[in-house]
Write a protein that holds these residues in place. Sequence first.
Motif, short mmCIF file in Angstrom:
data_model
loop_
_atom_site.label_atom_id
_atom_site.label_comp_id
_atom_site.label_asym_id
_atom_site.label_seq_id
_atom_site.Cartn_x
_atom_site.Cartn_y
_atom_site.Cartn_z
N LYS A 91 0.47 -1.14 -0.11
CA LYS A 91 -0.25 -0.34 0.59
C LYS A 91 0.69 1.27 -0.16
CE LYS A 91 -3.90 1.24 2.36
NZ LYS A 91 -4.51 0.86 3.24
N SER A 92 2.06 1.06 0.83
CA SER A 92 3.16 2.19 0.59
C SER A 92 3.31 2.33 -0.09
CB SER A 92 3.77 1.98 1.96
OG SER A 92 5.07 3.48 2.51
N PHE A 93 3.87 1.75 -1.30
CA PHE A 93 4.74 1.52 -2.07
C PHE A 93 3.90 1.71 -3.16
CE2 PHE A 93 5.96 -0.34 -6.92
CZ PHE A 93 6.89 0.61 -6.30
N GLU A 94 2.85 2.01 -3.47
CA GLU A 94 1.48 1.81 -4.43
C GLU A 94 0.99 4.12 -4.29
OE1 GLU A 94 0.29 0.49 -7.01
OE2 GLU A 94 1.17 -0.88 -6.84
N GLU A 95 1.04 4.04 -2.77
CA GLU A 95 0.78 5.76 -2.47
C GLU A 95 1.86 6.34 -3.21
OE1 GLU A 95 -0.50 5.71 1.42
OE2 GLU A 95 -2.66 5.37 0.93
N GLY A 96 3.21 6.58 -2.92
CA GLY A 96 4.48 6.48 -3.25
C GLY A 96 4.29 6.67 -4.79
N LYS A 97 4.43 5.42 -5.11
CA LYS A 97 3.85 5.80 -6.97
C LYS A 97 3.05 6.83 -7.83
CE LYS A 97 3.13 2.49 -10.66
NZ LYS A 97 2.43 1.08 -11.52
N SER A 98 1.74 7.14 -7.09
CA SER A 98 0.99 7.74 -6.96
C SER A 98 1.46 9.22 -7.53
CB SER A 98 0.03 7.18 -6.76
OG SER A 98 -1.63 8.76 -6.73
N PHE A 99 2.29 9.39 -5.81
CA PHE A 99 2.28 10.54 -5.29
C PHE A 99 3.47 11.17 -6.48
CE2 PHE A 99 6.08 12.85 -3.57
CZ PHE A 99 5.64 13.67 -3.50
N VAL A 100 4.73 10.86 -6.80
CA VAL A 100 5.80 10.24 -7.72
C VAL A 100 4.98 10.92 -9.37
CG1 VAL A 100 7.37 10.10 -9.32
CG2 VAL A 100 7.36 9.26 -6.55
N GLU A 101 3.41 10.01 -9.40
CA GLU A 101 2.93 10.58 -10.99
C GLU A 101 2.17 11.92 -10.66
OE1 GLU A 101 0.92 7.21 -11.59
OE2 GLU A 101 2.44 5.55 -12.26
N LYS A 102 1.53 12.12 -9.63
CA LYS A 102 0.77 13.52 -9.51
C LYS A 102 2.17 14.51 -9.77
CE LYS A 102 -3.42 11.94 -7.07
NZ LYS A 102 -3.80 11.99 -5.43
N LEU A 103 3.21 14.31 -8.90
CA LEU A 103 4.37 15.31 -8.81
C LEU A 103 4.81 15.54 -10.23
CD1 LEU A 103 5.55 17.73 -6.47
CD2 LEU A 103 7.09 15.79 -6.32
#
Length: 113
Positions: free
Chosen positions: A42-54
């Motif tokens: 879950k943490s990895f997926e949230e981090g990946k989503s964050f980088v994509e948004k950023l």
Amino acid sequence: MVKVEDIQQYGKEHFETAAASANTLQSGFEAIASAYGDYTKKSFEEGKSFVEKLAGVKSLDKAIEVQTEYAKSAYETFVAESQKIAELYGDLAQQTYKPFEGLIAKFNPAAAR
């Protein structure tokens, strides 16, 4: 006077108790490992989503907003998952020592009260 049968029975009970406790430990550790794995995923997926948004941000204000949302989400996830894992550890401790309560009560009648 202590009889051989009593000693054998005690040994059998002790062995069964230890086996039950070991089985409980195994299933408890599997549940804890699974919870850690779920949290990591879950943490990895949230981090990946964050980088994509950023990466798609065009202004500094929006970048700060995205980062703030991610930090809040990551903190809330951490707290929730930590509580869940702590409960699993507590349940494991209770279930592991539960089989030994009968043996303790047998030799210490005051502990049974």
